[in-house]
Design a protein around this motif. Structure first.
Motif, short mmCIF file in Angstrom:
data_model
loop_
_atom_site.label_atom_id
_atom_site.label_comp_id
_atom_site.label_asym_id
_atom_site.label_seq_id
_atom_site.Cartn_x
_atom_site.Cartn_y
_atom_site.Cartn_z
N LEU A 36 4.49 4.81 24.71
CA LEU A 36 3.82 3.82 24.38
C LEU A 36 3.75 2.65 25.30
N SER A 37 4.97 2.56 25.82
CA SER A 37 5.17 1.64 27.12
C SER A 37 4.24 1.71 27.94
N ASP A 54 -0.47 -1.40 11.39
CA ASP A 54 0.06 0.25 11.54
C ASP A 54 -1.05 1.30 12.02
N THR A 59 7.49 -8.37 23.36
CA THR A 59 7.61 -7.81 22.08
C THR A 59 6.18 -7.91 21.38
N SER A 116 3.68 -6.89 18.08
CA SER A 116 3.42 -6.66 16.65
C SER A 116 2.16 -5.98 16.58
N LEU A 117 1.98 -4.63 15.91
CA LEU A 117 0.89 -4.22 15.77
C LEU A 117 0.59 -3.55 14.46
N LEU A 137 -2.35 4.56 18.92
CA LEU A 137 -1.73 4.51 20.15
C LEU A 137 -0.77 5.56 20.29
N SER A 138 0.02 5.82 19.09
CA SER A 138 0.68 7.01 19.10
C SER A 138 0.21 8.40 19.53
N ASP A 175 -3.30 0.41 14.27
CA ASP A 175 -3.15 0.58 15.67
C ASP A 175 -2.15 1.41 16.39
N HIS A 176 -0.98 1.08 15.72
CA HIS A 176 0.31 1.92 16.10
C HIS A 176 -0.09 3.42 16.13
#
Length: 65
Positions: free
Chosen positions: A33-34, A16, A11, A13-14, A22-23, A18-19
């Motif tokens: 994302l995985s 916001d 798991t 945590s990123l 990446l998205s 960065d997320h």
């Protein structure tokens, strides 16, 4: 499916921002994302397979906790 075939889970945590970045990258290239995380980890390990990993971390200090 057994855990051996799936691999191990982690798991992360990123931030916001960065997320979101990446998205957007995942959407642009039609991957999950995985998949991006697995690719980034695999690339990092391949580039640093000589045990000379240079990260901006004080790993010796952290190991002493």
């Amino acid at each position: 499916m057994s855990a051996e075939k799936r691999g191990q889970r982690i798991t992360v945590s990123l931030a916001d921002s960065d997320h979101a970045a990446l998205s957007a990258l995942a959407d642009k290239h039609d991957v999950s994302l995985s998949w991006l995380a697995r690719k980034a980890i695999s690339d990092l390990l391949a580039r640093n397979s000589d045990d000379e990993l240079q990260l901006p971390l004080d790993l010796k200090r952290r190991a002493g906790r």
